[in-house]
Enzyme design. Structure first.
Site, PDB file in Angstrom:
ATOM      1  N   GLU A   1       0.874  -1.163   0.000  1.00 38.58           N
ATOM      2  CA  GLU A   1       0.000   0.000   0.000  1.00 38.58           C
ATOM      3  C   GLU A   1       0.918   1.222   0.000  1.00 38.58           C
ATOM      4  O   GLU A   1       1.806   1.305   0.857  1.00 38.58           O
ATOM      5  CB  GLU A   1      -0.871  -0.027   1.268  1.00 38.58           C
ATOM      6  CG  GLU A   1      -1.909   1.052   1.241  1.00 38.58           C
ATOM      7  CD  GLU A   1      -2.780   1.095   2.495  1.00 38.58           C
ATOM      8  OE1 GLU A   1      -2.733   0.138   3.295  1.00 38.58           O
ATOM      9  OE2 GLU A   1      -3.484   2.103   2.649  1.00 38.58           O
TER      10      GLU A   1
ATOM     11  N   ARG B   1       4.981 -12.762   9.736  1.00 33.18           N
ATOM     12  CA  ARG B   1       5.668 -11.515   9.415  1.00 33.18           C
ATOM     13  C   ARG B   1       6.993 -11.463  10.152  1.00 33.18           C
ATOM     14  O   ARG B   1       7.179 -12.135  11.178  1.00 33.18           O
ATOM     15  CB  ARG B   1       4.810 -10.306   9.771  1.00 33.18           C
ATOM     16  CG  ARG B   1       4.422 -10.257  11.258  1.00 33.18           C
ATOM     17  CD  ARG B   1       3.521  -9.070  11.567  1.00 33.18           C
ATOM     18  NE  ARG B   1       4.282  -7.842  11.651  1.00 33.18           N
ATOM     19  CZ  ARG B   1       4.072  -6.783  10.877  1.00 33.18           C
ATOM     20  NH1 ARG B   1       3.134  -6.788   9.959  1.00 33.18           N
ATOM     21  NH2 ARG B   1       4.797  -5.689  11.031  1.00 33.18           N
TER      22      ARG B   1
ATOM     23  N   LYS C   1       4.463   0.665   9.344  1.00 34.93           N
ATOM     24  CA  LYS C   1       4.568   1.950   8.641  1.00 34.93           C
ATOM     25  C   LYS C   1       3.932   3.073   9.447  1.00 34.93           C
ATOM     26  O   LYS C   1       4.421   4.200   9.429  1.00 34.93           O
ATOM     27  CB  LYS C   1       3.892   1.844   7.271  1.00 34.93           C
ATOM     28  CG  LYS C   1       4.756   1.110   6.275  1.00 34.93           C
ATOM     29  CD  LYS C   1       4.138   1.113   4.893  1.00 34.93           C
ATOM     30  CE  LYS C   1       3.023   0.113   4.815  1.00 34.93           C
ATOM     31  NZ  LYS C   1       2.506  -0.059   3.443  1.00 34.93           N
TER      32      LYS C   1
HETATM   33  P1  ATP Z   1       2.732  -2.248   8.078  1.00 31.74           P
HETATM   34  O1  ATP Z   1       2.243  -3.259   9.080  1.00 31.74           O
HETATM   35  O2  ATP Z   1       4.167  -1.915   8.198  1.00 31.74           O
HETATM   36  O3  ATP Z   1       1.878  -1.032   7.983  1.00 31.74           O
HETATM   37  P2  ATP Z   1       1.397  -3.413   5.879  1.00 31.74           P
HETATM   38  O4  ATP Z   1       1.153  -4.866   5.974  1.00 31.74           O
HETATM   39  O5  ATP Z   1       0.265  -2.512   6.104  1.00 31.74           O
HETATM   40  O6  ATP Z   1       2.658  -3.028   6.719  1.00 31.74           O
HETATM   41  P3  ATP Z   1       1.577  -3.379   3.058  1.00 31.74           P
HETATM   42  O7  ATP Z   1       2.062  -2.284   2.202  1.00 31.74           O
HETATM   43  O8  ATP Z   1       0.132  -3.703   3.035  1.00 31.74           O
HETATM   44  O9  ATP Z   1       2.034  -3.038   4.514  1.00 31.74           O
HETATM   45  O10 ATP Z   1       2.447  -4.685   2.840  1.00 31.74           O
HETATM   46  C1  ATP Z   1       2.780  -5.222   1.603  1.00 31.74           C
HETATM   47  C2  ATP Z   1       3.123  -6.664   1.792  1.00 31.74           C
HETATM   48  O11 ATP Z   1       4.226  -6.784   2.699  1.00 31.74           O
HETATM   49  C3  ATP Z   1       1.978  -7.446   2.399  1.00 31.74           C
HETATM   50  O12 ATP Z   1       1.843  -8.659   1.684  1.00 31.74           O
HETATM   51  C4  ATP Z   1       2.399  -7.679   3.807  1.00 31.74           C
HETATM   52  O13 ATP Z   1       1.883  -8.878   4.279  1.00 31.74           O
HETATM   53  C5  ATP Z   1       3.922  -7.705   3.713  1.00 31.74           C
HETATM   54  N1  ATP Z   1       4.541  -7.284   4.975  1.00 31.74           N
HETATM   55  C6  ATP Z   1       4.294  -6.161   5.676  1.00 31.74           C
HETATM   56  N2  ATP Z   1       4.992  -6.142   6.825  1.00 31.74           N
HETATM   57  C7  ATP Z   1       5.705  -7.293   6.858  1.00 31.74           C
HETATM   58  C8  ATP Z   1       6.615  -7.878   7.788  1.00 31.74           C
HETATM   59  N3  ATP Z   1       6.935  -7.273   8.934  1.00 31.74           N
HETATM   60  N4  ATP Z   1       7.156  -9.082   7.487  1.00 31.74           N
HETATM   61  C9  ATP Z   1       6.844  -9.702   6.343  1.00 31.74           C
HETATM   62  N5  ATP Z   1       5.997  -9.219   5.429  1.00 31.74           N
HETATM   63  C10 ATP Z   1       5.420  -8.032   5.672  1.00 31.74           C
HETATM   64 MG    MG Z   2      -1.524  -3.196   4.853  1.00 29.54          MG
END
Ligand code: ATP
Ligand code: MG
Length: 566
Positions: free
Chosen positions: A35, A260, A270
């Site tokens: 995102e 994760r 984020k």
């Molecule tokens: P955050 O929790 O940091 O806000 P998010 O999951 O909202 O992260 P996205 O941009 O939606 O961020 O993530 C893109 C991809 O990265 C998704 O498939 C998510 O599952 C993966 N991802 C995000 N954080 C992690 C992490 N700590 N370890 C592994 N994969 C991750």
């Molecule tokens: Mg997300």
């Protein structure tokens, strides 16, 4: 990264089985769906390595898809940074750069299709009421009074929602599933909401936006994704993912969840990283202390060390915290092999070699990389006035101190043995201003012909030849292993390490470092690995970041004496 090595994990086993059973005609097509609401962090690197790595190893494809369905928090700046970071890691999505917002028209058509099938309805309950009606894990939900609207009424209202006739929050489109389902996510979840906000790509074309759960599975389906790999939090959403695709009779990717990455002494969210940036607790998304890919890059991390780290930690189905030392060690391992050795003094103390002629200087041979003979030797200047590290001299040393002290002899790396005569103090401050020594000309190169041994070897630079530099030393951004966990009444920011940045402005480096470019990394002997900070270096004063110390300094705190200096 070595690609010959066969990586295996539970996700790859599932893919192997799917290929063996002829699913998707043996195709493997993954996607990385960030995102664009922040910069990527090391957790995303794990997801990128997994999805792009699988596509590479199975000769499949991996799409880069921006999951841009929430216009409030998304920006083009983030899109650009994400592309830069994925490319930097060494992955290529070729022409497959997609945006969920490009599917808004298609998604809208799918929503109408659900309405026509009696599988979705427009609901006028407020957000608060929807929450109340939903029930809890132990209580069933209640049907919305709007659940019985006719298909015609729903279609009419949904079209008017799109046309902008209603206010934000006044209505939503909901899936008609089951208000008593054991899965809360299945209790008529919202699919579309009204938001009169411009979108960073579609502008003002839309005032209704699809929810993540609706947009994500259908975007996967539209792109022909075979394996949609995401983190464990989404396991709850999987029944809905499957339900939506099942109602619409479209291509059905398989959602697979993995744990994760959580890293000690930092935060990987984020939202939290954005807070640090907005509240100016760090200098920006690329602050070298940040766990963002742009921060790690600026700090001096290499893509290989990050990819090796992601491979080392593997892929599991349960959450845990990986110690940040594992990441640092992955970097050390690489830098130890690849970095030229140089000498730089961080906190200089002047040394005068009183028996060395004032007008003399000479060039001595120094080995560039003891791990790699092909790197050869370089010449380093030696003269009567040198700098050594303040820490390497003590006027009244304890017994086990093997460095310089009055009456003691040490080796200057690649140069001579020197023996200390006395320390000279500044009359006003009482602080040691310089140290007087004599050298033994017979020990040129650092060996004594008479077999005399010294216990300490010090790094040094020649004062008149040295270049001045600023050096920034970094420590963990947070003091707590689980940085997310705060005391009662406090938040994660209370765990910030107030000593995470130390700036040294009077460092002296050997002259070869004039050549340092933004991509060069060095081992400063005994002090760690360093690189030029291209963002802050000015013509007159170069700035170097310490990428990482030679050893884990926190282990030293726990076990005193383990990392004794020579
Ligand atoms: P955050 O929790 O940091 O806000 P998010 O999951 O909202 O992260 P996205 O941009 O939606 O961020 O993530 C893109 C991809 O990265 C998704 O498939 C998510 O599952 C993966 N991802 C995000 N954080 C992690 C992490 N700590 N370890 C592994 N994969 C991750
Ligand atoms: Mg997300």
């Amino acid at each position: 990264m070595e690609t010959s090595k066969k990586i295996t994990n539970f996700i790859r086993e599932i893919i192997d089985a799917d290929i063996a059973s002829g699913k998707n005609q043996g195709r493997v097509h993954t996607r990385f769906p960030p995102e664009p609401n922040g910069y990527l962090h090391i957790g995303h690197a794990k997801a990128i390595c997994l999805s792009f790595g699988i596509a590479r190893d199975y000769k499949g494809l991996c799409n880069l898809r921006f999951d841009d369905t929430n216009p409030e928090t998304e920006e083009t700046e983030y899109v650009e940074s994400i592309k830069e970071d994925v490319r930097w890691l060494g992955f290529d999505w070729q022409e497959r750069e997609y945006y969920a917002s490009d599917y808004f028209e298609k998604l809208y058509a799918y929503a109408e299709e659900l309405i026509k099938k009696g599988k979705a309805y427009v609901c006028d309950l407020s957000q608060e009421e929807i929450r109340k009606y939903r029930g809890t894990l132990t209580e069933p939900g209640k049907n919305s009074p709007y659940r019985k609207r006719s298909v015609e009424e729903n279609l009419g209202l949904f079209r008017r929602m799109r046309a902008g006739e209603f206010e934000d929050g006044s209505r939503v489109l909901r899936a008609k599933i089951d208000m008593v389902s054991a899965h809360l996510i299945m209790r008529d979840p919202p699919l579309y909401r009204i938001k009169h906000i411009s979108h960073h790509r579609s502008g003002d074309k839309w005032c209704i936006y699809p929810m993540y759960d609706f947009a994500h599975c259908l975007s996967d389906s539209i792109e022909g994704i075979t394996h949609s790999i995401c983190t464990l939090e989404f396991a709850n959403n999987r029944p809905l993912y499957e339900w939506i695709l099942g109602q619409l009779e479209v291509h059905r990717p398989k959602q697979l969840e993995f744990a994760r990455l959580n890293l000690s002494h930092t935060v990987l969210s984020k939202r939290k990283l954005l807070q640090l940036v907005e509240e100016k607790l760090v200098s920006g998304w690329d602050d070298p202390r940040m766990p963002t890919l742009s921060g790690l890059r600026r700090r001096g991390y290499t893509p290989e060390s990050i990819k090796n780290f992601c491979e080392t930690i593997g892929v599991a189905k349960f959450n845990s915290i990986v110690d940040i030392v594992v990441l640092e060690n992955s970097l050390r391992e690489e830098l130890n092999k690849t970095c030229p050795r140089v000498m730089g003094v961080l906190r200089p103390l002047k040394v005068i070699i009183t028996n060395y002629p004032e007008d003399k200087q000479e060039l001595l041979d120094a080995v560039n990389n003891p791990e790699d003979e092909t790197c050869g030797v370089r010449k380093i200047p030696f003269s009567r006035t040198l700098y050594i590290e303040q820490d390497d001299f003590l006027e009244e040393p304890p017994k086990k101190f093997f460095r310089l002290a009055p009456g003691r002899e040490v080796r200057l790396r690649y140069a001579y043995f020197i023996k200390c005569l006395k320390a000279v103090k500044d009359e006003k401050t009482g602080r040691i201003s310089e140290v007087h020594c004599i050298y033994d000309p017979a020990t040129r190169g650092g060996d004594s012909p008479d077999g005399r041994k010294v216990k300490g070897t010090l790094h040094w630079v020649s004062a008149p030849h040295a270049i001045k530099a600023e050096i920034r030393l970094y420590d963990h951004l947070f003091t707590k292993r689980n940085a997310n966990e705060a005391e009662e009444g406090a938040d994660f920011k209370s765990n910030l390490n107030s000593d995470s940045l130390e700036i040294l402005t009077d460092c002296r480096l050997e002259p070869s470092l004039k050549e340092a470019g933004p991509q060069s990394r060095y081992q400063f002997e005994r002090m760690g690995y360093f690189c030029l900070d291209s963002k802050s270096s000015t013509g007159s004063l170069p700035v170097f970041n310490r990428i990482v110390a030679l050893r884990d300094s926190w282990a030293k705190v726990e076990k005193p004496g383990r990392n004794k200096k020579t």
